[in-house]
Each structure stands twice: as structure tokens, then as C-alpha cells.
Design a protein around this motif. Structure first.
Motif, PDB file in Angstrom:
ATOM      1  N   ASP A   1      43.644  34.306  44.560  1.00  0.00           N
ATOM      2  CA  ASP A   1      43.069  34.921  43.357  1.00  0.00           C
ATOM      3  C   ASP A   1      44.126  35.561  42.456  1.00  0.00           C
ATOM      4  N   LEU A   2      45.326  35.028  42.474  1.00  0.00           N
ATOM      5  CA  LEU A   2      46.393  35.570  41.640  1.00  0.00           C
ATOM      6  C   LEU A   2      46.095  35.375  40.157  1.00  0.00           C
ATOM      7  N   LEU A   3      45.697  34.174  39.778  1.00  0.00           N
ATOM      8  CA  LEU A   3      45.415  33.880  38.370  1.00  0.00           C
ATOM      9  C   LEU A   3      44.135  34.555  37.869  1.00  0.00           C
ATOM     10  N   PRO A   4      43.023  34.476  38.609  1.00  0.00           N
ATOM     11  CA  PRO A   4      41.791  35.099  38.093  1.00  0.00           C
ATOM     12  C   PRO A   4      41.914  36.601  37.848  1.00  0.00           C
TER      13      PRO A   4
ATOM     14  N   GLN B   1      37.881  34.547  33.484  1.00  0.00           N
ATOM     15  CA  GLN B   1      37.600  34.362  34.910  1.00  0.00           C
ATOM     16  C   GLN B   1      36.413  33.433  35.111  1.00  0.00           C
ATOM     17  N   VAL B   2      35.374  33.627  34.301  1.00  0.00           N
ATOM     18  CA  VAL B   2      34.179  32.784  34.414  1.00  0.00           C
ATOM     19  C   VAL B   2      34.523  31.330  34.082  1.00  0.00           C
ATOM     20  N   LYS B   3      35.274  31.129  33.009  1.00  0.00           N
ATOM     21  CA  LYS B   3      35.662  29.764  32.628  1.00  0.00           C
ATOM     22  C   LYS B   3      36.530  29.112  33.701  1.00  0.00           C
ATOM     23  N   LEU B   4      37.450  29.870  34.284  1.00  0.00           N
ATOM     24  CA  LEU B   4      38.305  29.336  35.337  1.00  0.00           C
ATOM     25  C   LEU B   4      37.476  28.957  36.558  1.00  0.00           C
ATOM     26  N   LYS B   5      36.519  29.797  36.934  1.00  0.00           N
ATOM     27  CA  LYS B   5      35.685  29.506  38.100  1.00  0.00           C
ATOM     28  C   LYS B   5      34.801  28.290  37.855  1.00  0.00           C
ATOM     29  N   ILE B   6      34.309  28.128  36.634  1.00  0.00           N
ATOM     30  CA  ILE B   6      33.530  26.925  36.308  1.00  0.00           C
ATOM     31  C   ILE B   6      34.417  25.695  36.409  1.00  0.00           C
ATOM     32  N   PHE B   7      35.636  25.784  35.886  1.00  0.00           N
ATOM     33  CA  PHE B   7      36.584  24.673  35.960  1.00  0.00           C
ATOM     34  C   PHE B   7      36.894  24.325  37.416  1.00  0.00           C
TER      35      PHE B   7
ATOM     36  N   TYR C   1      23.416  29.070  37.972  1.00  0.00           N
ATOM     37  CA  TYR C   1      22.866  30.409  38.130  1.00  0.00           C
ATOM     38  C   TYR C   1      23.923  31.492  37.966  1.00  0.00           C
ATOM     39  N   LYS C   2      25.075  31.094  37.414  1.00  0.00           N
ATOM     40  CA  LYS C   2      26.164  32.029  37.075  1.00  0.00           C
ATOM     41  C   LYS C   2      26.552  32.908  38.266  1.00  0.00           C
ATOM     42  N   GLN C   3      26.584  32.299  39.442  1.00  0.00           N
ATOM     43  CA  GLN C   3      27.009  33.045  40.629  1.00  0.00           C
ATOM     44  C   GLN C   3      28.483  32.753  40.881  1.00  0.00           C
TER      45      GLN C   3
END
Length: 154
Positions: free
Chosen positions: A72-75, A83-89, A151-153
Motif C-alpha cells: 500500500d505504498l502508492l495508495p 485511491q478509489v481510482k487506483l483500487k478500481i484499476f 458497491y464501492k467496497q
């Protein structure tokens, strides 16, 4: 979300059952080897196949519970929207990998072993049944990741 909780519960119970069968299987192997003096012929193979199922299905379960190892260095350096966009990617990359490697490759492996009529030496079960866990796990991981995105989890 109710369906996801049911899937989690069923998958958790299945994993616990497989682990229980593995323990009994290995105990039987130890008993027959050291007490009886003649090791059981099928227990080693059964333990190996159950370990495959626990490992691959366990990966899907852990992925669904979001308990997998992550760097989790980048997030942590991004703002909330980033962070949300990165997690979706990242979830999209996982979906693509699971689709091509687990589902595509897994079904191909199942098909090849089924077509060649390969059976396990001791248990005499089709190896395609052993390998079927790969596409099943891929489907589960994809379900979990799509559910996370929708569900944006994240």
C-alpha cells in the motif's frame, strides 16, 4: 450484499470441510503407516488434491474478504479520489487476469484432461475434476471484484 454474504458463508464452510477431511486423511495415513505398518495407498494422493482445492479456493475466499497481501505504498500517497481510482484499476487488472488465466486457461486444462481421459493413479478419479477448481475460483474472484467495484467496497 446478502448474496455475497451467502457465498462467503458457503465458501468458508466448504474450505473448513475440506480442511477437516484433510486432517482425518493425514491422521489415517500416519495411523496406517506407523501403527498398522502398511501405509494406505490413496491418502497421499487425496491429501495432495485436497491441498490444491484449499489453496485455490482459499485464494478466492481471501480475495472476497479483502484479506490478501497488498503493498500500500502508492495508495497512501494519493488523495481519496485517487485511491478509489487506483483500487478500481487494480480490480480491473485482477478481473482480466482471472478471466484469461483462471477461467480461460483453467477450462482449457479441464477440457484437455477430460478429452485425454486422464485419471489419478490411486483414486482413479478424472483429473479434470481436480483441475475444475481453477475456473471455479476464477469465477468467484471475478464476482468478488465486480461486487467490490459496483458497491464501492474499495
Amino acid at each position: 450484499m446478502k448474496f455475497r454474504k451467502k457465498v462467503d458463508k458457503i465458501l468458508g464452510a466448504l474450505l473448513a470441510t475440506i480442511m477437516g477431511i484433510m486432517v482425518i486423511n493425514v491422521l489415517w495415513q500416519v495411523f496406517t503407516r506407523f501403527v498398522v505398518g502398511t501405509p494406505s495407498s490413496f491418502t497421499d494422493e487425496l491429501a495432495r488434491y485436497l491441498m490444491i482445492w484449499v489453496g485455490v479456493l482459499g485464494a478466492a475466499y481471501i480475495s472476497g474478504r479483502r484479506m490478501h497481501v497488498a503493498i500500500d505504498l502508492l495508495p497512501t500517497r494519493l488523495h481519496k479520489e485517487g485511491q478509489v481510482k487506483l483500487k478500481i484499476f487494480i480490480n480491473c487488472i485482477i478481473i482480466l487476469f482471472c478471466f484469461f488465466a483462471f477461467i480461460g486457461g483453467g477450462f482449457r486444462l479441464v477440457y484437455i484432461t477430460y478429452t485425454l481421459e486422464q485419471y489419478s493413479p490411486a483414486l482413479q478419479i478424472p483429473l479434470s475434476l481436480v483441475y475444475l477448481v481453477i475456473p471455479i475460483s476464477g469465477i468467484l474472484i471475478i464476482y468478488y471484484k465486480i461486487s467490490d467495484i459496483l458497491y464501492k467496497q474499495l
